[in-house]
Structure formats: structure tokens, C-alpha cells
Write a protein that holds these residues in place. Sequence first.
Motif, mmCIF file in Angstrom:
data_model
loop_
_atom_site.group_PDB
_atom_site.id
_atom_site.type_symbol
_atom_site.label_atom_id
_atom_site.label_comp_id
_atom_site.label_asym_id
_atom_site.label_seq_id
_atom_site.Cartn_x
_atom_site.Cartn_y
_atom_site.Cartn_z
ATOM 1 N N THR A 122 0.380 -1.327 -0.467
ATOM 2 C CA THR A 122 0.170 -0.160 0.572
ATOM 3 C C THR A 122 0.608 0.850 0.068
ATOM 4 O O THR A 122 2.214 1.312 0.258
ATOM 5 N N LYS A 123 0.570 2.411 -0.937
ATOM 6 C CA LYS A 123 0.795 3.796 -0.597
ATOM 7 C C LYS A 123 0.439 4.544 0.857
ATOM 8 O O LYS A 123 0.790 5.850 0.962
ATOM 9 N N ALA A 124 -0.892 3.401 0.978
ATOM 10 C CA ALA A 124 -1.676 4.984 1.788
ATOM 11 C C ALA A 124 -1.196 4.044 3.485
ATOM 12 O O ALA A 124 -1.997 3.505 4.476
ATOM 13 N N THR A 125 -0.234 5.098 3.911
ATOM 14 C CA THR A 125 0.306 4.990 5.402
ATOM 15 C C THR A 125 -0.998 4.698 6.775
ATOM 16 O O THR A 125 -0.346 4.034 7.125
ATOM 17 N N TYR A 126 -2.304 5.851 6.283
ATOM 18 C CA TYR A 126 -3.344 6.157 7.155
ATOM 19 C C TYR A 126 -3.344 4.232 7.072
ATOM 20 O O TYR A 126 -4.208 4.450 8.428
ATOM 21 N N LEU A 127 -3.772 4.054 6.138
ATOM 22 C CA LEU A 127 -4.192 2.854 6.032
ATOM 23 C C LEU A 127 -3.489 1.613 7.522
ATOM 24 O O LEU A 127 -4.245 0.682 7.621
ATOM 25 N N ILE A 128 -2.725 1.193 7.526
ATOM 26 C CA ILE A 128 -1.763 0.951 8.183
ATOM 27 C C ILE A 128 -2.329 0.952 9.693
ATOM 28 O O ILE A 128 -2.583 0.051 10.555
ATOM 29 N N GLU A 129 -2.472 2.384 9.771
ATOM 30 C CA GLU A 129 -2.630 2.774 11.276
ATOM 31 C C GLU A 129 -4.264 2.099 11.240
ATOM 32 O O GLU A 129 -4.877 2.557 12.428
ATOM 33 N N GLU A 130 -5.291 2.481 10.651
ATOM 34 C CA GLU A 130 -6.324 1.530 10.679
ATOM 35 C C GLU A 130 -6.417 0.616 11.010
ATOM 36 O O GLU A 130 -7.324 0.057 11.378
ATOM 37 N N LEU A 131 -5.404 -0.274 9.887
ATOM 38 C CA LEU A 131 -5.616 -1.605 10.238
ATOM 39 C C LEU A 131 -5.050 -2.267 11.753
ATOM 40 O O LEU A 131 -5.557 -2.801 12.351
ATOM 41 N N ALA A 132 -4.648 -1.244 12.415
ATOM 42 C CA ALA A 132 -3.865 -1.481 13.985
ATOM 43 C C ALA A 132 -5.035 -1.632 14.771
ATOM 44 O O ALA A 132 -5.142 -2.250 15.885
ATOM 45 N N LEU A 133 -6.251 -0.720 14.673
ATOM 46 C CA LEU A 133 -7.226 -1.180 15.358
ATOM 47 C C LEU A 133 -8.409 -2.304 15.039
ATOM 48 O O LEU A 133 -9.381 -1.852 16.197
ATOM 49 N N ARG A 134 -8.043 -2.525 14.427
ATOM 50 C CA ARG A 134 -8.525 -3.988 14.052
ATOM 51 C C ARG A 134 -8.996 -4.700 15.590
ATOM 52 O O ARG A 134 -7.861 -5.183 15.630
ATOM 53 N N THR A 135 -9.577 -5.366 15.361
ATOM 54 C CA THR A 135 -9.677 -6.601 16.937
ATOM 55 C C THR A 135 -8.952 -8.180 15.738
ATOM 56 O O THR A 135 -8.917 -8.915 17.102
ATOM 57 N N ASP A 136 -9.404 -7.883 15.181
ATOM 58 C CA ASP A 136 -8.989 -9.655 14.237
ATOM 59 C C ASP A 136 -7.744 -9.596 13.267
ATOM 60 O O ASP A 136 -6.907 -10.716 12.963
ATOM 61 N N ILE A 137 -6.798 -8.893 14.163
ATOM 62 C CA ILE A 137 -5.211 -8.305 13.229
ATOM 63 C C ILE A 137 -5.083 -8.047 14.684
ATOM 64 O O ILE A 137 -4.707 -7.878 15.527
ATOM 65 N N GLN A 138 -3.788 -9.330 15.178
ATOM 66 C CA GLN A 138 -3.245 -9.451 16.683
ATOM 67 C C GLN A 138 -1.411 -8.475 15.795
ATOM 68 O O GLN A 138 -0.744 -7.956 17.173
ATOM 69 N N LEU A 139 -1.067 -8.062 15.149
ATOM 70 C CA LEU A 139 0.148 -7.960 14.828
ATOM 71 C C LEU A 139 0.563 -7.387 13.563
ATOM 72 O O LEU A 139 0.083 -7.984 12.078
ATOM 73 N N ILE A 140 1.458 -6.633 12.666
ATOM 74 C CA ILE A 140 1.151 -5.956 11.781
ATOM 75 C C ILE A 140 3.069 -5.029 11.767
ATOM 76 O O ILE A 140 3.502 -4.709 11.968
ATOM 77 N N ASP A 141 3.961 -5.885 10.925
ATOM 78 C CA ASP A 141 4.946 -6.091 10.671
ATOM 79 C C ASP A 141 5.712 -5.269 9.007
ATOM 80 O O ASP A 141 4.973 -5.649 8.061
ATOM 81 N N LEU A 142 7.053 -4.582 8.934
ATOM 82 C CA LEU A 142 7.427 -4.136 7.567
ATOM 83 C C LEU A 142 7.171 -5.985 7.188
ATOM 84 O O LEU A 142 8.153 -7.437 7.900
#
Length: 302
Positions: A122-142
Motif C-alpha cells: 500500500t501507499k496509504a500509510t494511514y491505512l496501516i494505522e487503521e489496520l492496527a485498530l482492528r480486533t481481528d489483527i494481532q500484529l503488523i510488521d514490515l
Amino acid sequence: MKKYIIKINFLFWLVILGSFQINGQADITDRLQEALPTILSDQYIQVLAVMDEQLDIETLENNLNTNSATLEERSVQVINNLKQIANNTQDSLINDLEAGLANGDILQYKPLWIVNMIMIETKATYLIEELALRTDIQLIDLDATLELVEPTDQNIVTMEQNSAEPGLKIINAHLLWEMGYTGCGRIMMNIDTGVDGNHPALAATWHGNNVPVEQAWFDPRDNSLFPEDYQYHGTHVMGTMGGLDRENADTIGVAFNANWIASSSLYSGFSYPSYTSNNVASFQWALDPDNNPTTINDRPDV
């Protein structure tokens, strides 16, 4: 032969073997947080969204051991359980990612099931912050790149008739050969820069001579239909595993009568970076090359 040092980040081993504390939202790893400010507005970044629900492999293994499960039964249960968890938990995120594809925020995504996670470019870095708010995701890594360090020296090796590499005798491989253990009937695999499928010491034992190509060669980059090597290292490694110059009877590898399959996930030095997600995809393919969990003769022994 060239000598290389391979440096690989295997975050996904921590995921598949470990567990994470459930805290209601996803953690963003330090290295991803450090990378985000460096991404330009029109630049894409690949990340790994690790889903909250993961297979309890330890409990499954205990159950299989208690029931004295056969290899075939283990194959079916492990693969089907992994796939079922991914299918049951990824749909909501995939629907949102499809919307991102439509508006151009996301270039691509790749669902994986050997670890329940999705690679997202993705090129939308704000999307990563939105993903971090989801309860079905545990970890976001490079989705970290894999680095291939160039050799410090190299030597040209000449073929000799009825000979063997000195290192093979040092590890007493010749004693196993005398006992009849040459790899016959077995399948071996490497995940590296690829393999030169036309190399005279390897061409005869490529498993793709006996089965459909997709069961013997996996290239997550461009789905090529014949083994190729992008940096020569993988051919070197496969030669050590099972190379044999049959014209001169010059033994290069340990299990020279075994068939081999391979996957390329290292492209260092090329325009296409080598990502961790490609390595994960290679292991996933190796678990079930013929895409049929009820069979085990397609899977590499080593």
C-alpha cells in the motif's frame, strides 16, 4: 563456486511457533514504525498483517500423537486446519482490501495460510494505522527484504572423472553410499535464489521430469515454468545437496540419486526485491506441492 552468506529475517517462525497477548488491537512493530515516516506519498510499502487467530499447533500435535496418526492423517489435519482458520478469519479484511484496490490505495495483497496472515502492498500509510485498530489483527510488521551478501572470493572448480568433492568424504558420505544410501526414491528441496534446471549435474534429477511443473518448481515472483537461478547461489547449494556429473561420474552432492524440487525467493541485486512473504509462500508451497493434502509423496523429505 561462489560463497555467500545469506541473512534472512524470519518473523513468521515466531508467529507460527509462538503466541501473542490479546489486547484488543494490533501491535505495529518497531521496525515498521521506523519505516513509515520515510515512505513518500506515492511510494508503496509491503507489510504483513498477522491475524489474531492462529492454529494451536501444539494441541493439534498432541492430539495426533495420542491417536498415533499416520503421516497421511497428519497431512490432512494440519493443512486443512491451517486453511480453515485462514478462510474463516480473513474474509472481512479481504473485503476492505478489495475496496482499497478499487481506489488505488492498495497495489496488491496476498493471503497466506501456513501462517494466518496477509501481505499488503500500500501507499496509504494511514491505512496501516487503521489496520492496527482492528480486533481481528494481532500484529503488523514490515515485509522485510532478504539480503544476499556478495562473496568475498570465488574459485573455479574443474570436473574430474570418477571423483568426489573432498567435503563429501570429510562428512563420511561415501560410507553411506557404500551402504546403498544415495537418495534414491527421495525428494529434496531448497529455497534460495533458484536453480539452473539445465545444469548438467542437476537436470536429470529434477522432479519436474516426472510430475507437472507446478509440483516441482515454485517462483513467487513471476510463476515461471522452468527452474532458473537469479544469482547462482541456489544452484551451488543444490549441487552440494545432490549434484552429479553423470558423464564423468564426478560426484558433487551428498544425495546424488534423489530428485529435487526448488523455489526461488531471493532476488538480491535485481529490480524485484526479496521479501519475507515470498519465503513464507515458498514454505507454504513445500507443505503441499500438488495442492492435495491427502497425498504425501509430493512433499520433500528434506
